[in-house]
Motif scaffolding. Structure first.
Motif, PDB file in Angstrom:
ATOM      1  N   UNK A  19     -10.768   8.133   1.256  1.00  0.00           N
ATOM      2  CA  UNK A  19     -10.024   8.308   2.517  1.00  0.00           C
ATOM      3  C   UNK A  19      -8.538   8.558   2.236  1.00  0.00           C
ATOM      4  N   UNK A  20      -8.012   7.821   1.238  1.00  0.00           N
ATOM      5  CA  UNK A  20      -6.590   7.939   0.920  1.00  0.00           C
ATOM      6  C   UNK A  20      -6.301   9.114  -0.014  1.00  0.00           C
ATOM      7  N   UNK A  21      -7.335   9.860  -0.372  1.00  0.00           N
ATOM      8  CA  UNK A  21      -7.147  10.987  -1.301  1.00  0.00           C
ATOM      9  C   UNK A  21      -6.826  10.510  -2.704  1.00  0.00           C
ATOM     10  N   UNK A  22      -7.354   9.320  -3.081  1.00  0.00           N
ATOM     11  CA  UNK A  22      -6.970   8.700  -4.354  1.00  0.00           C
ATOM     12  C   UNK A  22      -7.758   9.160  -5.575  1.00  0.00           C
ATOM     13  N   UNK A  23      -8.948   9.764  -5.380  1.00  0.00           N
ATOM     14  CA  UNK A  23      -9.713  10.208  -6.547  1.00  0.00           C
ATOM     15  C   UNK A  23      -9.028  11.432  -7.157  1.00  0.00           C
ATOM     16  N   UNK A  74       0.844  -1.213   0.000  1.00  0.00           N
ATOM     17  CA  UNK A  74       0.000   0.000   0.000  1.00  0.00           C
ATOM     18  C   UNK A  74       0.863   1.241   0.000  1.00  0.00           C
ATOM     19  N   UNK A  75       0.437   2.239  -0.722  1.00  0.00           N
ATOM     20  CA  UNK A  75       1.215   3.473  -0.748  1.00  0.00           C
ATOM     21  C   UNK A  75       1.060   4.187   0.588  1.00  0.00           C
ATOM     22  N   UNK A  76       2.031   4.999   0.902  1.00  0.00           N
ATOM     23  CA  UNK A  76       1.976   5.695   2.175  1.00  0.00           C
ATOM     24  C   UNK A  76       0.827   6.698   2.151  1.00  0.00           C
ATOM     25  N   UNK A  77       0.072   6.695   3.215  1.00  0.00           N
ATOM     26  CA  UNK A  77      -1.074   7.596   3.280  1.00  0.00           C
ATOM     27  C   UNK A  77      -0.649   8.914   3.909  1.00  0.00           C
ATOM     28  N   UNK A  78      -1.350   9.974   3.517  1.00  0.00           N
ATOM     29  CA  UNK A  78      -0.978  11.264   4.079  1.00  0.00           C
ATOM     30  C   UNK A  78      -2.050  11.744   5.053  1.00  0.00           C
ATOM     31  N   UNK A  79      -2.720  10.790   5.730  1.00  0.00           N
ATOM     32  CA  UNK A  79      -3.742  11.150   6.713  1.00  0.00           C
ATOM     33  C   UNK A  79      -3.138  11.032   8.113  1.00  0.00           C
ATOM     34  N   UNK A  80      -3.208  12.121   8.884  1.00  0.00           N
ATOM     35  CA  UNK A  80      -2.629  12.111  10.222  1.00  0.00           C
ATOM     36  C   UNK A  80      -3.630  11.559  11.238  1.00  0.00           C
ATOM     37  N   UNK A  81      -3.106  11.057  12.348  1.00  0.00           N
ATOM     38  CA  UNK A  81      -3.974  10.515  13.401  1.00  0.00           C
ATOM     39  C   UNK A  81      -3.576  11.088  14.761  1.00  0.00           C
ATOM     40  N   UNK A  82      -4.524  11.076  15.714  1.00  0.00           N
ATOM     41  CA  UNK A  82      -4.220  11.399  17.114  1.00  0.00           C
ATOM     42  C   UNK A  82      -5.255  10.700  18.000  1.00  0.00           C
ATOM     43  N   UNK A  83      -5.452  11.163  19.238  1.00  0.00           N
ATOM     44  CA  UNK A  83      -6.337  10.437  20.154  1.00  0.00           C
ATOM     45  C   UNK A  83      -7.756  10.988  20.216  1.00  0.00           C
ATOM     46  N   UNK A  84      -8.096  11.937  19.359  1.00  0.00           N
ATOM     47  CA  UNK A  84      -9.425  12.533  19.419  1.00  0.00           C
ATOM     48  C   UNK A  84     -10.485  11.546  18.930  1.00  0.00           C
ATOM     49  N   UNK A  85     -11.742  11.868  19.285  1.00  0.00           N
ATOM     50  CA  UNK A  85     -12.855  11.011  18.858  1.00  0.00           C
ATOM     51  C   UNK A  85     -12.902  10.931  17.336  1.00  0.00           C
ATOM     52  N   UNK A  86     -12.643  12.049  16.677  1.00  0.00           N
ATOM     53  CA  UNK A  86     -12.671  12.090  15.213  1.00  0.00           C
ATOM     54  C   UNK A  86     -11.666  11.108  14.628  1.00  0.00           C
ATOM     55  N   UNK A  87     -10.447  11.165  15.148  1.00  0.00           N
ATOM     56  CA  UNK A  87      -9.400  10.300  14.607  1.00  0.00           C
ATOM     57  C   UNK A  87      -9.701   8.832  14.885  1.00  0.00           C
ATOM     58  N   UNK A  88     -10.289   8.570  16.065  1.00  0.00           N
ATOM     59  CA  UNK A  88     -10.640   7.175  16.376  1.00  0.00           C
ATOM     60  C   UNK A  88     -11.741   6.685  15.430  1.00  0.00           C
ATOM     61  N   UNK A  89     -12.713   7.544  15.187  1.00  0.00           N
ATOM     62  CA  UNK A  89     -13.790   7.178  14.244  1.00  0.00           C
ATOM     63  C   UNK A  89     -13.207   6.961  12.851  1.00  0.00           C
ATOM     64  N   UNK A  90     -12.275   7.832  12.470  1.00  0.00           N
ATOM     65  CA  UNK A  90     -11.624   7.714  11.161  1.00  0.00           C
ATOM     66  C   UNK A  90     -10.962   6.353  11.005  1.00  0.00           C
ATOM     67  N   UNK A 130     -11.906   3.221   8.673  1.00  0.00           N
ATOM     68  CA  UNK A 130     -10.873   2.793   7.723  1.00  0.00           C
ATOM     69  C   UNK A 130     -10.757   1.275   7.687  1.00  0.00           C
ATOM     70  N   UNK A 131     -10.942   0.642   8.861  1.00  0.00           N
ATOM     71  CA  UNK A 131     -10.834  -0.821   8.885  1.00  0.00           C
ATOM     72  C   UNK A 131     -11.873  -1.448   7.949  1.00  0.00           C
ATOM     73  N   UNK A 132     -13.095  -0.928   8.009  1.00  0.00           N
ATOM     74  CA  UNK A 132     -14.145  -1.429   7.107  1.00  0.00           C
ATOM     75  C   UNK A 132     -13.780  -1.120   5.651  1.00  0.00           C
ATOM     76  N   UNK A 133     -13.378   0.124   5.415  1.00  0.00           N
ATOM     77  CA  UNK A 133     -13.064   0.535   4.035  1.00  0.00           C
ATOM     78  C   UNK A 133     -11.923  -0.298   3.449  1.00  0.00           C
ATOM     79  N   UNK A 134     -10.866  -0.499   4.248  1.00  0.00           N
ATOM     80  CA  UNK A 134      -9.712  -1.250   3.746  1.00  0.00           C
ATOM     81  C   UNK A 134     -10.115  -2.699   3.487  1.00  0.00           C
ATOM     82  N   UNK A 135     -10.975  -3.243   4.358  1.00  0.00           N
ATOM     83  CA  UNK A 135     -11.454  -4.617   4.164  1.00  0.00           C
ATOM     84  C   UNK A 135     -12.222  -4.740   2.850  1.00  0.00           C
ATOM     85  N   UNK A 136     -13.093  -3.783   2.603  1.00  0.00           N
ATOM     86  CA  UNK A 136     -13.882  -3.812   1.358  1.00  0.00           C
ATOM     87  C   UNK A 136     -12.969  -3.659   0.142  1.00  0.00           C
ATOM     88  N   UNK A 137     -11.959  -2.798   0.278  1.00  0.00           N
ATOM     89  CA  UNK A 137     -11.031  -2.584  -0.840  1.00  0.00           C
ATOM     90  C   UNK A 137     -10.231  -3.858  -1.123  1.00  0.00           C
TER      91      UNK A 137
END
Lengths: 473, 209
Positions: free
Chosen positions: B80-84, B1-17, B21-28
């Motif tokens: 999510x990966x900014x691929x479009x 997989x190419x390196x993603x440019x999405x940052x993460x931290x401990x906020x609720x938003x990042x956890x939801x992201x 992503x686990x579902x999205x990556x599984x589907x992909x």
């Protein structure tokens, strides 16, 4: 409640053609502010259909009709059998990295043509052409060969700009030699034979590689410090280098042969090619982790391309109601100037657009309007060779224009300001501590840009180069 | 997989992201596996036809039905990966709040479209689906009469997964807009040509020999 807004009254007197012009202008705004191209086109198409139906049926019913009509397009347009070729070509590209083809190709090309003036440069061009053809990825090909070929060229005393330019330009040979995903996309959008387009790309792609090779030899003879010859390989060593290149030759051969002789459908030929590269990759020790990575990347690129296709087809559905392509084609066809001049102006617009946009995005976005215009310019889809403006039948013109426009898109990969191949080569050079700047690469690639312009000129002057192979079908 | 440019931290938003992503990556990945299986199916079909006179029955029908998998399941992952594909020559020059506003607006347009598409594609599915009929199917493929509704159902499902991703991104850009963040989490960050080049070089490094 009858309706939230009285759209019939609001839109009364607005003709759908004028509406389509405004919305197409809005599309340009959306694309420029960075909305993803697939969604920008689909959004504008949907908005256009909404307004079109609201004018006739009122707000509520118009909205529902537009949603239902739009909702049919993604599934019905994405499950066309011909499109199943795209993921196979993409998969070939990702597996090719694991098949160890790059070093074999470069080594073989070096042993066979290294003795020429600028021989390593010629070897690089032939090796990149071979790998780019199979991987279909211009930018990635330049990245790989920047790592392999530039250090070798510098070691034997090549000029650094020249070495970097050769690699950046070599990567642009990806899109014409089969397998080429971009030609498949073109064929689907303009509803032409996929097989004929794939065959049509073969000769111009090979000719481009030969022209690059001749240019390198010419430059190296003219300026001896540019790229000295590398001698000393025996015939035994040359022959020994050939087996490693077989998978690439086999993939190109399977695809051209299958289509030419009707032995398999393009999708089956693509699948056979992918299978050959997969076996080679497994032979080279590819692990499940690598295969998983290749499948993830292939799936991501595939969905991106499919989304672009159905997105633009939603827009095309609206344009059909508005008859905008017909009007543009009528305008272009009615211009009081030579057809060739109009064609050159259209191609000039592509060069400018290509400086700011990816090749696939650029083609999908523009073809719904430019393609009918070019066909009209030639005299229409059913024109005979004798009655046409450009000396081709309607179908020949469709195939020929595909090759020209793809070549133009590739050419933009080595032009400033965002010629991505040049940035990639400079990026890899920096990574491997080679003293090569982006400016060096652009300067080194400039002779190849000129060569490409000449090539496009030749393909325009002699369409037969493009058309003889598909015409044999 | 190419390196993603999405940052993460401990906020609720990042956890939801990351959870999404686990579902999205599984589907992909599933869609990647289907591509692989269709390649094998095509090879078996062509070799079977040529050498044993026995092609895979209904090969084209199977291929067409499974095409919906790789045409749609990876939609949200790609976003999510900014691929479009997009043109970032203008947005690439924007900074701070102006940039986040442009990004916010851009995703809002996408959300409006996907909302309409979920309705439209769901309706398209409903037209093929009838529980009172054999295989619940009102229409079928030409050769071996496969029901069309499963493939049609994948479309609104995939677009709905994308819809949630877009809501997460709107949340991310809205937060960036409010805080004028330099590098917000849970949204793809724009890379200039040099960074793209560096990633490209990184992706293919070590695979060239």
């Amino acid at each position: 409640m009858d309706s939230l807004i009285d759209m019939k009254a609001l839109l009364a007197g607005v003709d759908v053609f004028t509406l389509s012009l405004w919305l197409s202008g809005f599309l340009v705004v959306l694309v420029v502010i960075g909305v993803r191209v697939a969604f920008a086109t689909a959004f504008i198409g949907f908005l256009g259909l909404c307004l079109f139906f609201m004018q006739k049926q009122g707000f509520d019913r118009g909205l529902i009709t537009a949603m239902k009509l739009t909702g049919q397009i993604p599934h019905s347009k994405s499950t066309t059998y011909a499109l199943s070729l795209i993921p196979t070509f993409i998969l070939i590209g990702y597996l090719a990295y694991y098949a160890g083809l790059t070093r074999y190709l470069f080594e073989a090309a070096k042993r066979w043509v290294g003795w020429l003036p600028g021989g390593l440069g010629v070897a690089t061009v032939f090796a990149t052409a071979g790998f780019a053809a199979v991987s279909g990825a211009s930018v990635a090909t330049s990245a790989v060969f920047a790592r392999i070929a530039i250090p070798e060229m510098l070691k034997v005393g090549y000029d650094k700009r020249f070495a970097a330019g050769v690699v950046a330009a070599g990567g642009t040979l990806a899109s014409l030699i089969p397998p080429s995903a971009i030609l498949v996309i073109y064929a689907i959008i303009v509803e032409q034979s996929v097989g004929k387009l794939l065959l049509a790309g073969f000769v111009p792609g090979a000719v481009s590689a030969l022209i690059y090779g001749a240019l390198i030899v010419g430059l190296a003879r003219y300026r001896r410090d540019l790229g000295p010859a590398v001698r000393g390989f025996t015939w035994g060593q040359r022959l020994a280098a050939l087996p490693g290149t077989l998978p690439i030759i086999l993939v190109v051969f399977i695809i051209v042969y299958s289509i030419y002789f009707g032995w398999a459908t393009p999708t089956e030929a693509g699948a056979l090619g992918a299978f050959v590269v997969l076996l080679m990759a497994l032979w080279q020790g590819m692990k499940w982790r690598d295969l998983r990575g290749a499948l993830m990347e292939a799936a991501k690129l595939t969905v991106m391309i499919f989304t672009m296709i159905w997105g633009v087809l939603i827009y095309v559905r609206f344009l059909g109601f508005a008859k905008l392509p017909d009007a543009f084609a009528g305008f272009i066809g009615g211009l009081d100037q030579p057809a060739l001049l109009t064609l050159l102006l259209i191609l000039g617009a592509y060069v400018i657009l290509g400086m700011f946009m990816d090749a696939i995005g650029m083609l999908i976005l523009t073809l719904p309007v430019t393609f009918p215009a070019v066909i009209a310019l030639n005299g229409g889809p059913d024109v005979t060779r004798e009655a046409s403006a450009l000396g081709m039948t309607g179908e020949e013109c469709a195939i020929w224009f595909g090759i020209i426009v793809v070549k133009m898109a590739e050419l933009c990969l080595i032009t400033p300001p965002i010629g991505l191949n040049c940035f990639v080569v400079a990026g890899v050079a920096q990574d491997t501590r080679l003293p090569i700047s982006v400016q060096d690469v652009f300067r080194g690639a400039s002779p190849f840009f000129i060569a490409d312009v000449v090539t496009v000129g030749v393909l325009i002057a002699f369409p037969g180069i493009v058309l003889w192979l598909p015409n044999l079908l | 997989m190419s390196s993603s440019s999405v940052l993460t931290d401990d906020t609720a938003l990042s956890r939801a992201d990351r959870a999404w992503l686990r579902l999205e990556a599984g589907l992909n990945l599933l869609s990647g596996v289907v591509i692989f299986l269709l390649v094998i199916l095509a090879v078996v079909n062509v070799l079977g036809r040529k050498f044993f006179g026995a092609p895979v029955p209904g090969y084209v029908d199977w291929t067409q039905q499974f095409m919906a998998t790789f045409a749609f399941l990876g939609l949200a992952f790609c976003q999510r990966e900014g691929g479009h594909i997009r043109m970032d020559i203008v947005v690439g020059r924007l900074r701070g709040r102006v940039l986040w506003f442009a990004e916010f607006l851009s995703v809002v347009f996408m959300l409006l479209l996907t909302t309409a598409l979920i309705y439209g594609t769901w309706f398209h599915f409903l037209r093929s689906f009838d529980t009172s009929l054999p295989l619940w199917s009102r229409d079928s493929s030409i050769d071996i009469a496969l029901p069309l509704w499963p493939a049609k159902l994948l479309v609104p499902f995939s677009i709905a997964v994308l819809w949630v991703r877009l809501v997460l991104q709107i949340w991310g850009y809205w937060r960036a807009l409010k805080t004028a963040a330099h590098a917000p989490v849970a949204v793809p960050l724009i890379e200039d040509a040099a960074t793209v080049a560096a990633h490209e070089a990184e992706t293919v490094s070590g695979r060239d020999g």
